[in-house]
Design an enzyme around this catalytic site. Structure first.
Site, PDB file in Angstrom:
ATOM      1  N   HIS A 279      -7.395  -4.544  10.170  1.00 32.06           N
ATOM      2  CA  HIS A 279      -7.267  -4.376   8.897  1.00 32.06           C
ATOM      3  C   HIS A 279      -5.801  -4.885   8.289  1.00 32.06           C
ATOM      4  CE1 HIS A 279      -4.996  -0.304   9.984  1.00 32.06           C
ATOM      5  NE2 HIS A 279      -4.081  -1.026   9.201  1.00 32.06           N
TER       6      HIS A 279
ATOM      7  N   ASP B 168       0.772  -1.350  -0.094  1.00 30.03           N
ATOM      8  CA  ASP B 168      -0.070   0.003  -0.144  1.00 30.03           C
ATOM      9  C   ASP B 168       0.844   1.196   0.054  1.00 30.03           C
ATOM     10  OD1 ASP B 168       0.887  -0.444   2.399  1.00 30.03           O
ATOM     11  OD2 ASP B 168      -0.970  -0.718   3.438  1.00 30.03           O
TER      12      ASP B 168
ATOM     13  N   ASP C 291      -7.648  -2.473  14.417  1.00 29.74           N
ATOM     14  CA  ASP C 291      -9.286  -2.938  13.805  1.00 29.74           C
ATOM     15  C   ASP C 291      -9.271  -4.009  13.053  1.00 29.74           C
ATOM     16  OD1 ASP C 291      -7.994  -1.635  11.750  1.00 29.74           O
ATOM     17  OD2 ASP C 291      -9.518  -0.129  11.409  1.00 29.74           O
TER      18      ASP C 291
ATOM     19  N   GLU D 256      -9.654  -1.408   5.185  1.00 32.13           N
ATOM     20  CA  GLU D 256     -10.140  -1.036   6.510  1.00 32.13           C
ATOM     21  C   GLU D 256     -11.451  -1.583   6.668  1.00 32.13           C
ATOM     22  OE1 GLU D 256      -8.811   0.422   8.724  1.00 32.13           O
ATOM     23  OE2 GLU D 256      -8.035   2.548   8.113  1.00 32.13           O
TER      24      GLU D 256
HETATM   25  C1  GLP Z   1      -0.470   0.371   8.658  1.00 32.17           C
HETATM   26  C2  GLP Z   1      -0.172  -0.463   7.382  1.00 32.17           C
HETATM   27  C3  GLP Z   1      -0.470  -2.002   7.660  1.00 32.17           C
HETATM   28  C4  GLP Z   1       0.070  -2.463   8.968  1.00 32.17           C
HETATM   29  C5  GLP Z   1      -0.542  -1.778  10.140  1.00 32.17           C
HETATM   30  C6  GLP Z   1      -0.233  -2.111  11.482  1.00 32.17           C
HETATM   31  O1  GLP Z   1      -1.970   0.687   8.533  1.00 32.17           O
HETATM   32  N1  GLP Z   1      -0.727  -0.055   6.359  1.00 32.17           N
HETATM   33  O2  GLP Z   1       0.234  -2.770   6.459  1.00 32.17           O
HETATM   34  O3  GLP Z   1      -0.245  -3.794   9.028  1.00 32.17           O
HETATM   35  O4  GLP Z   1      -0.296  -0.339   9.913  1.00 32.17           O
HETATM   36  O5  GLP Z   1       0.780  -1.454  11.664  1.00 32.17           O
HETATM   37  P1  GLP Z   1       2.048  -1.850  12.921  1.00 32.17           P
HETATM   38  O6  GLP Z   1       2.621  -2.992  12.215  1.00 32.17           O
HETATM   39  O7  GLP Z   1       3.046  -0.432  13.165  1.00 32.17           O
HETATM   40  O8  GLP Z   1       1.454  -1.953  14.161  1.00 32.17           O
END
Ligand code: GLP
Length: 259
Positions: free
Chosen positions: A137, A66, A135, A142
């Site tokens: 995702h 992304d 959440d 989302e």
């Molecule tokens: C962002 C990214 C996701 C990731 C999520 C969790 O939203 N787009 O790919 O999994 O954050 O982040 P973290 O790994 O820092 O908890």
């Protein structure tokens, strides 16, 4: 169901997943990696620095999950910059083979289709690394994202913007839109490896692995995949009902199987 591997800490998870990736690259030098951002995959990338030393990575290809829409690619928190800093440069990958969705506003209308075409032309993703949001995702899909969704523009929830504000000077600087591989895109990868660490992810992990299949919890899409591996520390595993079974299964796994 997904195979759940409960490890002692994030470093152990990183080492385990890195080993799988090194074996993949040795087997298939032009392997296609699905790259995730966020803090969760960092132990994997760190372990790869050591484990990939001496291996030929010149042909390795990659697709990020992304990107923010409208962010300057040179901004230190664009996912293009993060992938360059955390993955491409330290691992010595060829930057021309590593793709990130194009979040430029001028071309955003067809950027999703272009990205799908590029993944298909590469023959699909061999191993997709995933984190999970609080959440539920995955990527930036989302709650409510269709299980069939393809790469497209999404609006970030306020919770995700707040979660990600730590990377920016203030929440006002966090973009409101993103372009993300869809759940349908992610499900086409040949192996999914979802990592999660810490108590804050425990509910999302339990819902994704053991909860009902629902677009309201996008991570539950992994239950549809024939080869999904979930690597978690004890804290992130703390709400799994079948934790003892997962430990027993992994302890008794044939050594030839890998993850
Ligand atoms: C962002 C990214 C996701 C990731 C999520 C969790 O939203 N787009 O790919 O999994 O954050 O982040 P973290 O790994 O820092 O908890």
């Amino acid at each position: 169901m997904a195979e759940v591997v409960i490890v002692e800490n994030a470093a152990a998870a990183g080492a385990l997943v890195a080993t799988e990736i090194v074996e993949l690259i040795d087997r298939r030098p032009d392997a296609v990696l699905g790259l995730a951002t966020g803090s969760t995959p960092l132990p994997v990338y760190l372990a790869l620095r050591t484990q990939l030393a001496g291996h030929d990575v010149s042909q390795v290809r990659g697709f990020a999950l992304d990107e923010y829409v409208g962010i300057d690619p040179a901004h230190p928190e664009s996912y293009r910059s993060v992938i360059t800093r955390e993955v491409v440069e330290p691992l010595g990958l060829d930057p021309r083979r590593i793709h990130v969705p194009n979040g430029a506003e001028a071309t955003i209308q067809h950027a999703g289709d272009d990205y799908e075409a590029a993944i298909a032309a590469a023959g699909g993703v061999d191993l997709q690394i995933l984190g999970i949001g609080t959440d539920g995702h995955i990527g930036f899909n989302e709650p409510g994202s269709s299980f069939a969704s393809q790469t497209r523009v999404k609006t970030l929830t306020e919770q995700t913007r707040e979660d990600n504000a730590r990377f920016f000077d203030s929440i006002d600087d966090v973009p409101r839109h993103c372009i993300t591989q869809g759940l349908g895109t992610i499900l086409k990868a040949r192996h999914l490896v979802l990592l999660a660490f810490g108590e804050g992810k425990a509910q999302a992990v339990a819902d994704a692995v053991e909860g009902p299949l629902t677009a309201f919890l996008p991570g539950s899409a992994i239950q549809l995949h024939p080869h999904a591996t979930v690597v978690v520390d004890e804290a992130a595993a703390s709400r799994l009902r079948l934790a003892d079974y997962y430990r027993y299964t992994f302890a008794n796994k044939p050594s030839w199987q890998g993850i």
